[in-house]
Design a protein around this motif. Structure first.
Motif, PDB file in Angstrom:
ATOM      1  N   GLY A 201       0.794  -1.214   0.000  1.00  0.00           N
ATOM      2  CA  GLY A 201       0.000   0.000   0.000  1.00  0.00           C
ATOM      3  C   GLY A 201       0.829   1.267   0.000  1.00  0.00           C
ATOM      4  N   GLY A 202       2.038   1.201   0.545  1.00  0.00           N
ATOM      5  CA  GLY A 202       2.917   2.366   0.559  1.00  0.00           C
ATOM      6  C   GLY A 202       3.706   2.544  -0.708  1.00  0.00           C
ATOM      7  N   ASN A 203       3.704   1.528  -1.562  1.00  0.00           N
ATOM      8  CA  ASN A 203       4.450   1.569  -2.821  1.00  0.00           C
ATOM      9  C   ASN A 203       3.633   0.805  -3.866  1.00  0.00           C
ATOM     10  N   PRO A 204       2.558   1.419  -4.387  1.00  0.00           N
ATOM     11  CA  PRO A 204       1.619   0.720  -5.273  1.00  0.00           C
ATOM     12  C   PRO A 204       2.232   0.160  -6.549  1.00  0.00           C
ATOM     13  N   SER A 205       3.394   0.664  -6.955  1.00  0.00           N
ATOM     14  CA  SER A 205       4.019   0.165  -8.178  1.00  0.00           C
ATOM     15  C   SER A 205       4.836  -1.109  -7.936  1.00  0.00           C
ATOM     16  N   ARG A 206       4.991  -1.496  -6.705  1.00  0.00           N
ATOM     17  CA  ARG A 206       5.807  -2.674  -6.390  1.00  0.00           C
ATOM     18  C   ARG A 206       5.137  -3.930  -6.924  1.00  0.00           C
ATOM     19  N   ARG A 207       5.907  -4.757  -7.623  1.00  0.00           N
ATOM     20  CA  ARG A 207       5.354  -5.967  -8.230  1.00  0.00           C
ATOM     21  C   ARG A 207       6.141  -7.228  -7.888  1.00  0.00           C
ATOM     22  N   ASP A 208       7.398  -7.089  -7.543  1.00  0.00           N
ATOM     23  CA  ASP A 208       8.241  -8.266  -7.353  1.00  0.00           C
ATOM     24  C   ASP A 208       8.643  -8.435  -5.898  1.00  0.00           C
ATOM     25  N   ILE A 209       8.595  -9.673  -5.452  1.00  0.00           N
ATOM     26  CA  ILE A 209       9.047 -10.005  -4.112  1.00  0.00           C
ATOM     27  C   ILE A 209       9.620 -11.416  -4.152  1.00  0.00           C
ATOM     28  N   GLY A 210      10.920 -11.533  -3.893  1.00  0.00           N
ATOM     29  CA  GLY A 210      11.575 -12.831  -4.012  1.00  0.00           C
ATOM     30  C   GLY A 210      11.396 -13.396  -5.403  1.00  0.00           C
ATOM     31  N   GLY A 211      11.004 -14.659  -5.474  1.00  0.00           N
ATOM     32  CA  GLY A 211      10.781 -15.312  -6.765  1.00  0.00           C
ATOM     33  C   GLY A 211       9.357 -15.215  -7.259  1.00  0.00           C
TER      34      GLY A 211
ATOM     35  N   LEU B  24       4.997 -26.984  -3.626  1.00  0.00           N
ATOM     36  CA  LEU B  24       5.030 -25.602  -3.165  1.00  0.00           C
ATOM     37  C   LEU B  24       4.326 -25.550  -1.817  1.00  0.00           C
ATOM     38  N   ILE B  25       4.951 -24.903  -0.831  1.00  0.00           N
ATOM     39  CA  ILE B  25       4.436 -24.933   0.538  1.00  0.00           C
ATOM     40  C   ILE B  25       4.241 -23.515   1.057  1.00  0.00           C
ATOM     41  N   LEU B  26       3.095 -23.297   1.664  1.00  0.00           N
ATOM     42  CA  LEU B  26       2.773 -22.023   2.305  1.00  0.00           C
ATOM     43  C   LEU B  26       3.030 -22.178   3.802  1.00  0.00           C
ATOM     44  N   ASN B  27       3.881 -21.294   4.339  1.00  0.00           N
ATOM     45  CA  ASN B  27       4.262 -21.346   5.750  1.00  0.00           C
ATOM     46  C   ASN B  27       3.965 -20.005   6.401  1.00  0.00           C
ATOM     47  N   ARG B  28       3.568 -20.035   7.668  1.00  0.00           N
ATOM     48  CA  ARG B  28       3.191 -18.799   8.353  1.00  0.00           C
ATOM     49  C   ARG B  28       3.777 -18.771   9.768  1.00  0.00           C
TER      50      ARG B  28
ATOM     51  N   VAL C  39       2.500 -10.871  11.420  1.00  0.00           N
ATOM     52  CA  VAL C  39       2.416 -12.070  10.584  1.00  0.00           C
ATOM     53  C   VAL C  39       3.553 -12.081   9.571  1.00  0.00           C
ATOM     54  N   SER C  40       4.147 -13.245   9.385  1.00  0.00           N
ATOM     55  CA  SER C  40       5.164 -13.457   8.359  1.00  0.00           C
ATOM     56  C   SER C  40       4.779 -14.681   7.550  1.00  0.00           C
ATOM     57  N   VAL C  41       4.939 -14.592   6.233  1.00  0.00           N
ATOM     58  CA  VAL C  41       4.577 -15.688   5.329  1.00  0.00           C
ATOM     59  C   VAL C  41       5.789 -16.058   4.486  1.00  0.00           C
ATOM     60  N   ILE C  42       6.074 -17.330   4.404  1.00  0.00           N
ATOM     61  CA  ILE C  42       7.160 -17.829   3.555  1.00  0.00           C
ATOM     62  C   ILE C  42       6.584 -18.844   2.569  1.00  0.00           C
TER      63      ILE C  42
ATOM     64  N   ARG D  30       9.594 -14.353   0.806  1.00  0.00           N
ATOM     65  CA  ARG D  30       9.151 -14.084   2.166  1.00  0.00           C
ATOM     66  C   ARG D  30       8.316 -12.812   2.142  1.00  0.00           C
ATOM     67  N   LEU D  31       7.110 -12.890   2.678  1.00  0.00           N
ATOM     68  CA  LEU D  31       6.195 -11.756   2.675  1.00  0.00           C
ATOM     69  C   LEU D  31       5.978 -11.286   4.107  1.00  0.00           C
ATOM     70  N   ASP D  32       6.432 -10.090   4.387  1.00  0.00           N
ATOM     71  CA  ASP D  32       6.283  -9.471   5.693  1.00  0.00           C
ATOM     72  C   ASP D  32       5.688  -8.081   5.510  1.00  0.00           C
ATOM     73  N   PRO D  33       5.024  -7.528   6.539  1.00  0.00           N
ATOM     74  CA  PRO D  33       4.562  -6.142   6.443  1.00  0.00           C
ATOM     75  C   PRO D  33       5.735  -5.231   6.065  1.00  0.00           C
ATOM     76  N   PRO D  34       5.518  -4.200   5.200  1.00  0.00           N
ATOM     77  CA  PRO D  34       4.219  -3.662   4.797  1.00  0.00           C
ATOM     78  C   PRO D  34       3.558  -4.347   3.602  1.00  0.00           C
ATOM     79  N   VAL D  35       4.088  -5.489   3.159  1.00  0.00           N
ATOM     80  CA  VAL D  35       3.414  -6.227   2.090  1.00  0.00           C
ATOM     81  C   VAL D  35       2.015  -6.621   2.569  1.00  0.00           C
ATOM     82  N   THR D  36       1.065  -6.588   1.667  1.00  0.00           N
ATOM     83  CA  THR D  36      -0.323  -6.897   1.991  1.00  0.00           C
ATOM     84  C   THR D  36      -0.481  -8.392   2.251  1.00  0.00           C
ATOM     85  N   ILE D  37      -0.565  -8.742   3.522  1.00  0.00           N
ATOM     86  CA  ILE D  37      -0.808 -10.124   3.917  1.00  0.00           C
ATOM     87  C   ILE D  37      -1.753 -10.127   5.105  1.00  0.00           C
TER      88      ILE D  37
END
Length: 332
Positions: A44-54, A246-250, A258-261, A283-290
């Motif tokens: 939300g703080g960087n609406p143009s962001r599209r890539d995170i990790g792989g 593929l595994i979703l981990n929290r 919350v942290s998501v891998i 790895r998805l951590d705030p401020p990423v929308t999760i």
């Protein structure tokens, strides 16, 4: 399960955490469907962001409904042009998005069968704690794993009726609030069942490998283990087109929220005592929308591997049901 930390989430919100507030809610579309979708940015703080990790972000939506039974999504599969999802209060949700990301059909129902109280009383939401879902693409049959009951129910392809159920002895000692959390039907008909907190070999979480349909009985399953990355816990898993998992981990902490891998593991060696370990894709951590990400599905689109994630809102007005769409761009 995530309900044990809801009180902590409330504390974080009061303290001004961005955990729940990351990404905008957007305006709910005024459409005549049981479920509505409003777009949300990856950051939300960087609406143009599209890539995170792989992962490359293709879109995301906040799902809402006026129906109080909607929510608690804990697993989902792709069927045809849409999704079939289950909730941890016994909800059954079918919906589809068009190319623009708008809901083009949606239906909210209840699972037609499932565990009942030991005392034979009225079925409560906690009795239908559905956490894992699998589907056979040839027969259309579905399997649902219920966490507190540590058992399986098999349903027909229309999800109209239950065909069989079983509570395997190998799962009897799994924690009632940390039992069956993810289920994968392999292409050869075997099933992998992951415990969220049951003890496996070598300080891992226990995984059971059934040689066939787990509701049919027969030979005891092989006992394996899964060691999640960075002390996270598995919440779902899905097969990739190349046969890997593929595994979703929290994880959750008071300081970090919350942290998501998202990680990948090979299934080349599945023998008794095997401990599956995975490589981190993103790895998805705030401020990423999760939020409380619990559901995972994979499909191929024009040679691309598409990854879908959805969250369990715990029927908490301070949380959201998110549906996020990514392309997997790193195949390790």
């Amino acid at each position: 399960m995530f309900r044990r930390i809801v009180a902590s989430l409330l504390i974080l919100l009061i303290a001004g955490s961005t955990l729940i507030l990351s990404g905008g809610q957007g305006d709910t579309a005024n459409r005549p469907f049981a479920i509505h979708a409003a777009p949300v940015a990856l950051d939300g703080g960087n609406p143009s962001r599209r890539d995170i990790g792989g992962l490359h972000y293709l879109g995301g939506w906040v799902l809402t409904s006026e129906n109080p039974d909607f929510g608690g999504i804990s697993a989902m599969v792709l069927e045809g042009d849409g999704f079939v999802a289950i909730g941890d209060a016994g909800g059954l949700f079918r919906f589809a998005l068009d190319d623009a990301g708008a809901i083009m059909r949606a239906d909210i129902a209840e699972l037609p069968a499932g565990p009942i109280p030991d005392d034979g009383g009225d079925v409560r939401k906690r009795d239908r704690d559905a956490e894992a879902l699998a589907r056979d693409p040839e027969t259309g049959r579905y399997w649902v794993a219920f966490e507190r009951a540590n058992g399986f129910w098999r349903f027909d392809g229309a999800f109209d009726r239950s065909e069989a159920n079983a509570a395997p002895e190998a799962m009897a000692d799994w924690p009632s609030n940390g039992g069956a959390e993810a289920m994968v039907r392999l292409d050869d008909g075997r099933f992998l069942i992951f415990s969220e907190a049951g003890n496996g070999p070598g300080d891992s979480r226990e995984v059971l490998l059934f040689a066939g349909d787990p509701v049919e009985g027969g030979l005891a399953p092989l006992r394996l283990g899964y060691r999640p990355p960075d002390a996270h816990r598995i919440t779902d898993a899905a097969l990739l087109p190349d046969g890997r998992l593929l595994i979703l981990n929290r994880d959750f902490s008071i300081m970090g929220g919350v942290s998501v891998i998202l990680s990948i593991t090979s299934l080349d060696t599945l023998v008794a005592g095997t401990i599956l370990e995975s490589e981190i894709v993103a790895r998805l951590d705030p401020p990423v929308t999760i939020d409380n990400m619990e559901a995972l599905a994979v499909e191929e689109q024009d040679g691309r591997t598409i990854v879908w994630m959805a969250s369990d809102d715990n029927f908490n007005p301070l949380q959201r049901t998110l549906l996020l769409k990514f392309e997997l761009v790193a195949r390790r």
